[in-house]
Design a protein around this motif. Structure first.
Motif: not given
Length: 195
Positions: A79-80, A153-160
């Motif tokens: 998802s996003g 990646v932007y919505i779920h993993h940008f912190d990483r």
């Protein structure tokens, strides 16, 4: 499993020269809106083919950097965010759009794209071999699916991405991708809404 070796262009071929031209314009710090434009005298399908392969390599690398954090547990649905869920469909196992975890979706996606770009009938590598009539529809499908990787990646993993100090690279890659698909009208505007 999701990370794959880069697909390279054979030195001495027209595509290799186009790839070098594209890289040189990017590395020269040119405005990305200008860098994506078709160089004078070049064939649009060749230019598009070179970019599709390049985007596949780059986006695969970006996903590879966060793949350890994108698990069945952390991302049970591709998802996003809460508004956008992406389902997988193909000609083989998943004939109907099917909800999958993000890692499953990414594996299928990268495998599927690799098959497409390595298929000489869709992405011919010999100069003078014409592109098939279905080239642009296949490209549009590849690019819209690669866009979903950016969304996830932007919505779920940008912190990483931020923790690794890679946000400038990811943002530049996304801007390059965005300007390219807009320049050649390769992704429907509605598809681009999540970002």
């Amino acid at each position: 499993k999701t990370f794959r070796p880069k697909r390279k262009f054979e030195p001495g071929t027209q595509r290799f020269e186009l790839h070098k031209k594209a890289q040189a314009s990017l590395n020269a710090g040119l405005d990305l809106k200008v860098a994506v434009q078709l160089p004078p005298g070049e064939e649009q399908n060749d230019w598009v083919a070179v970019h599709v392969v390049d985007f596949f390599n780059r986006i695969n690398l970006i996903y590879g950097t966060i793949s350890d954090y994108c698990t069945e547990q952390s991302c049970p649905v591709m998802s996003g965010g809460p508004k956008y869920e992406y389902r997988w469909q193909d000609e083989h196992k998943y004939r109907k759009p099917t909800a999958l975890s993000a890692p499953q979706y990414m594996n299928l996606l990268m495998d599927w794209i690799e098959v497409q770009i390595n298929n000489e009938e869709i992405f011919p590598t010999n100069v003078g071999t014409p592109f098939p009539k279905n080239f642009l529809p296949v490209v549009k499908k590849i690019l819209s699916r690669l866009f979903r990787v950016f969304v996830h990646v932007y919505i779920h993993h940008f912190d990483r991405i931020t923790q690794m100090g890679s946000e400038a690279h990811v943002n530049t890659c996304y801007k390059h991708f965005y300007y390219f698909v807009k320049e050649f009208n390769l992704i429907d505007t509605k598809e681009l809404e999540p970002l």
